[in-house]
Scaffold this motif. Structure first.
Motif, PDB file in Angstrom:
ATOM      1  N   ALA A  62      -5.501  16.348 -21.744  1.00 10.63           N
ATOM      2  CA  ALA A  62      -6.760  15.604 -21.576  1.00 10.63           C
ATOM      3  C   ALA A  62      -6.646  14.220 -22.216  1.00 10.63           C
ATOM      4  CB  ALA A  62      -7.918  16.386 -22.192  1.00 10.63           C
ATOM      5  N   HIS A  63      -6.013  14.167 -23.376  1.00 13.31           N
ATOM      6  CA  HIS A  63      -5.826  12.880 -24.059  1.00 13.31           C
ATOM      7  C   HIS A  63      -4.973  11.947 -23.198  1.00 13.31           C
ATOM      8  CE1 HIS A  63      -5.355  10.056 -27.350  1.00 13.31           C
ATOM      9  NE2 HIS A  63      -4.053  10.090 -27.170  1.00 13.31           N
ATOM     10  N   GLN A  64      -3.924  12.479 -22.606  1.00 13.92           N
ATOM     11  CA  GLN A  64      -3.056  11.674 -21.741  1.00 13.92           C
ATOM     12  C   GLN A  64      -3.838  11.165 -20.530  1.00 13.92           C
ATOM     13  OE1 GLN A  64      -0.122  10.574 -22.444  1.00 13.92           O
ATOM     14  NE2 GLN A  64       0.261   9.578 -20.513  1.00 13.92           N
ATOM     15  N   GLU A  65      -4.671  12.028 -19.941  1.00 13.27           N
ATOM     16  CA  GLU A  65      -5.495  11.605 -18.803  1.00 13.27           C
ATOM     17  C   GLU A  65      -6.432  10.473 -19.215  1.00 13.27           C
ATOM     18  OE1 GLU A  65      -7.540  14.743 -16.707  1.00 13.27           O
ATOM     19  OE2 GLU A  65      -5.807  16.053 -16.872  1.00 13.27           O
ATOM     20  N   LEU A  66      -7.034  10.602 -20.384  1.00 12.48           N
ATOM     21  CA  LEU A  66      -7.934   9.549 -20.875  1.00 12.48           C
ATOM     22  C   LEU A  66      -7.175   8.242 -21.089  1.00 12.48           C
ATOM     23  CD1 LEU A  66     -10.228  11.451 -23.404  1.00 12.48           C
ATOM     24  CD2 LEU A  66     -10.900  10.397 -21.241  1.00 12.48           C
ATOM     25  N   ARG A  67      -5.984   8.331 -21.649  1.00  9.05           N
ATOM     26  CA  ARG A  67      -5.182   7.118 -21.859  1.00  9.05           C
ATOM     27  C   ARG A  67      -4.872   6.435 -20.533  1.00  9.05           C
ATOM     28  NH1 ARG A  67      -0.087   8.038 -25.449  1.00  9.05           N
ATOM     29  NH2 ARG A  67       0.143   5.906 -24.755  1.00  9.05           N
ATOM     30  N   LEU A  68      -4.532   7.226 -19.525  1.00 10.73           N
ATOM     31  CA  LEU A  68      -4.252   6.663 -18.204  1.00 10.73           C
ATOM     32  C   LEU A  68      -5.502   6.026 -17.603  1.00 10.73           C
ATOM     33  CD1 LEU A  68      -1.979   9.468 -16.689  1.00 10.73           C
ATOM     34  CD2 LEU A  68      -1.266   7.194 -17.493  1.00 10.73           C
ATOM     35  N   LEU A  69      -6.643   6.706 -17.768  1.00 13.62           N
ATOM     36  CA  LEU A  69      -7.906   6.175 -17.239  1.00 13.62           C
ATOM     37  C   LEU A  69      -8.281   4.872 -17.929  1.00 13.62           C
ATOM     38  CD1 LEU A  69     -10.387   6.561 -15.422  1.00 13.62           C
ATOM     39  CD2 LEU A  69     -11.420   7.886 -17.265  1.00 13.62           C
ATOM     40  N   VAL A  70      -8.166   4.844 -19.250  1.00 10.52           N
ATOM     41  CA  VAL A  70      -8.484   3.624 -19.995  1.00 10.52           C
ATOM     42  C   VAL A  70      -7.537   2.497 -19.594  1.00 10.52           C
ATOM     43  CG1 VAL A  70      -8.440   2.597 -22.307  1.00 10.52           C
ATOM     44  CG2 VAL A  70      -9.592   4.772 -21.948  1.00 10.52           C
ATOM     45  N   GLY A  71      -6.265   2.814 -19.438  1.00  7.27           N
ATOM     46  CA  GLY A  71      -5.299   1.803 -19.013  1.00  7.27           C
ATOM     47  C   GLY A  71      -5.640   1.253 -17.637  1.00  7.27           C
ATOM     48  N   SER A  72      -6.024   2.143 -16.727  1.00  3.96           N
ATOM     49  CA  SER A  72      -6.400   1.723 -15.381  1.00  3.96           C
ATOM     50  C   SER A  72      -7.643   0.844 -15.410  1.00  3.96           C
ATOM     51  CB  SER A  72      -6.653   2.961 -14.511  1.00  3.96           C
ATOM     52  OG  SER A  72      -7.164   2.584 -13.259  1.00  3.96           O
ATOM     53  N   GLN A  73      -8.636   1.245 -16.189  1.00  5.29           N
ATOM     54  CA  GLN A  73      -9.864   0.450 -16.295  1.00  5.29           C
ATOM     55  C   GLN A  73      -9.577  -0.904 -16.925  1.00  5.29           C
ATOM     56  OE1 GLN A  73     -12.552   3.057 -18.379  1.00  5.29           O
ATOM     57  NE2 GLN A  73     -13.299   3.970 -16.488  1.00  5.29           N
ATOM     58  N   HIS A  74      -8.672  -0.922 -17.893  1.00  3.23           N
ATOM     59  CA  HIS A  74      -8.317  -2.185 -18.539  1.00  3.23           C
ATOM     60  C   HIS A  74      -7.675  -3.129 -17.517  1.00  3.23           C
ATOM     61  CE1 HIS A  74      -7.213  -4.918 -21.730  1.00  3.23           C
ATOM     62  NE2 HIS A  74      -5.961  -4.898 -21.311  1.00  3.23           N
ATOM     63  N   LYS A  75      -6.779  -2.591 -16.699  1.00  3.47           N
ATOM     64  CA  LYS A  75      -6.129  -3.412 -15.671  1.00  3.47           C
ATOM     65  C   LYS A  75      -7.155  -3.930 -14.667  1.00  3.47           C
ATOM     66  CE  LYS A  75      -1.610  -1.255 -15.958  1.00  3.47           C
ATOM     67  NZ  LYS A  75      -0.642  -0.373 -15.304  1.00  3.47           N
ATOM     68  N   GLN A  76      -8.099  -3.065 -14.275  1.00  2.33           N
ATOM     69  CA  GLN A  76      -9.141  -3.485 -13.341  1.00  2.33           C
ATOM     70  C   GLN A  76      -9.991  -4.592 -13.957  1.00  2.33           C
ATOM     71  OE1 GLN A  76     -11.301   0.065 -12.349  1.00  2.33           O
ATOM     72  NE2 GLN A  76      -9.827   0.713 -10.790  1.00  2.33           N
ATOM     73  N   SER A  77     -10.327  -4.453 -15.227  1.00  2.00           N
ATOM     74  CA  SER A  77     -11.115  -5.479 -15.918  1.00  2.00           C
ATOM     75  C   SER A  77     -10.358  -6.799 -15.962  1.00  2.00           C
ATOM     76  CB  SER A  77     -11.447  -5.035 -17.348  1.00  2.00           C
ATOM     77  OG  SER A  77     -12.283  -3.921 -17.331  1.00  2.00           O
ATOM     78  N   GLU A  78      -9.063  -6.725 -16.242  1.00  2.00           N
ATOM     79  CA  GLU A  78      -8.259  -7.952 -16.275  1.00  2.00           C
ATOM     80  C   GLU A  78      -8.227  -8.620 -14.907  1.00  2.00           C
ATOM     81  OE1 GLU A  78      -4.468  -6.622 -17.745  1.00  2.00           O
ATOM     82  OE2 GLU A  78      -4.963  -7.218 -19.802  1.00  2.00           O
ATOM     83  N   ARG A  79      -8.058  -7.814 -13.846  1.00  2.00           N
ATOM     84  CA  ARG A  79      -8.043  -8.379 -12.488  1.00  2.00           C
ATOM     85  C   ARG A  79      -9.390  -9.014 -12.157  1.00  2.00           C
ATOM     86  NH1 ARG A  79      -4.768  -3.738 -11.108  1.00  2.00           N
ATOM     87  NH2 ARG A  79      -6.631  -2.582 -10.560  1.00  2.00           N
ATOM     88  N   ALA A  80     -10.477  -8.343 -12.504  1.00  2.00           N
ATOM     89  CA  ALA A  80     -11.814  -8.882 -12.229  1.00  2.00           C
ATOM     90  C   ALA A  80     -12.030 -10.170 -13.011  1.00  2.00           C
ATOM     91  CB  ALA A  80     -12.878  -7.852 -12.585  1.00  2.00           C
ATOM     92  N   ALA A  81     -11.590 -10.199 -14.261  1.00  2.00           N
ATOM     93  CA  ALA A  81     -11.746 -11.406 -15.082  1.00  2.00           C
ATOM     94  C   ALA A  81     -10.938 -12.561 -14.483  1.00  2.00           C
ATOM     95  CB  ALA A  81     -11.297 -11.135 -16.521  1.00  2.00           C
ATOM     96  N   ARG A  82      -9.713 -12.267 -14.038  1.00  2.00           N
ATOM     97  CA  ARG A  82      -8.893 -13.310 -13.411  1.00  2.00           C
ATOM     98  C   ARG A  82      -9.539 -13.825 -12.129  1.00  2.00           C
ATOM     99  NH1 ARG A  82      -4.401 -10.236 -12.660  1.00  2.00           N
ATOM    100  NH2 ARG A  82      -4.209  -9.283 -14.667  1.00  2.00           N
ATOM    101  N   ALA A  83     -10.071 -12.907 -11.320  1.00  2.21           N
ATOM    102  CA  ALA A  83     -10.716 -13.310 -10.064  1.00  2.21           C
ATOM    103  C   ALA A  83     -11.938 -14.180 -10.356  1.00  2.21           C
ATOM    104  CB  ALA A  83     -11.124 -12.078  -9.265  1.00  2.21           C
ATOM    105  N   LEU A  84     -12.724 -13.783 -11.351  1.00  2.48           N
ATOM    106  CA  LEU A  84     -13.896 -14.569 -11.737  1.00  2.48           C
ATOM    107  C   LEU A  84     -13.474 -15.940 -12.251  1.00  2.48           C
ATOM    108  CD1 LEU A  84     -16.942 -14.747 -12.144  1.00  2.48           C
ATOM    109  CD2 LEU A  84     -16.627 -13.704 -14.395  1.00  2.48           C
ATOM    110  N   GLN A  85     -12.444 -15.965 -13.056  1.00  2.00           N
ATOM    111  CA  GLN A  85     -11.940 -17.234 -13.598  1.00  2.00           C
ATOM    112  C   GLN A  85     -11.440 -18.134 -12.464  1.00  2.00           C
ATOM    113  OE1 GLN A  85      -8.699 -16.724 -16.321  1.00  2.00           O
ATOM    114  NE2 GLN A  85      -9.015 -18.706 -17.288  1.00  2.00           N
TER     115      GLN A  85
END
Length: 127
Positions: A62-85
Motif C-alpha cells: 500500500a505504501h508503494q502504491e501511495l508513493r507511485l500515486l504521489v509521484g504521478s500527481q507530482h508529475k501532473q502538477s509539474e506539467r500543468a504548471a509548465r503549461a500555465l507558465q
C-alpha cells in the motif's frame, strides 16, 4: 518421507524409554503436557508472526502504491504548471506586442484626431 517420519517416531520412542528410566510416569506425563503446551504456544506465536508478516507486506504494498500515486500527481502538477507558465508567457508576449503597436500608432491617431477637431472647430466657427 515415510522413512523420515518413521525415524522421528523411533527417536521419540527411544527418548520416552530413556526418560522413563529416570523420571517417574506421573512426572513424565506432566513434562509431556508442559512440552505440548509450549509447542502449542510456539505454534500460536508462529501463526501470529506469519499474520504480522502478511500485514507488513500488505502495508508495504500500500505504501508503494501511495508513493507511485504521489509521484504521478507530482508529475501532473509539474506539467500543468509548465503549461500555465507557457500560456501566461504567450499571453504576456501578445500583450507586449499590442502595447508596442499601440505606442507606434498613437502619435498618428492623435494627429488625425487633432485634424478632425480642428476641421470641426473651423467649420463651426465659419458657420
Amino acid at each position: 518421507a515415510e522413512d523420515a517420519e518413521a525415524a522421528r517416531g523411533a527417536a521419540e520412542l527411544v527418548k520416552r524409554e530413556m526418560l522413563a528410566q529416570f523420571v517417574p510416569a506421573a512426572q513424565y506425563q506432566e513434562l509431556a503436557r508442559a512440552v505440548e503446551t509450549e509447542r502449542a504456544k510456539t505454534a500460536t506465536f508462529e501463526q501470529q508472526i506469519a499474520m504480522l508478516r502478511k500485514e507488513l507486506s500488505d502495508q508495504n504494498a500500500a505504501h508503494q502504491e501511495l508513493r507511485l500515486l504521489v509521484g504521478s500527481q507530482h508529475k501532473q502538477s509539474e506539467r500543468a504548471a509548465r503549461a500555465l507558465q507557457d500560456s501566461t508567457a504567450s499571453e504576456l508576449d501578445e500583450l507586449r506586442s499590442l502595447c508596442a503597436k499601440a505606442q507606434e500608432e498613437l502619435p498618428q491617431r492623435l494627429a488625425e484626431q487633432h485634424q478632425r477637431h480642428t476641421a470641426e472647430a473651423v467649420r463651426v466657427a465659419t458657420a
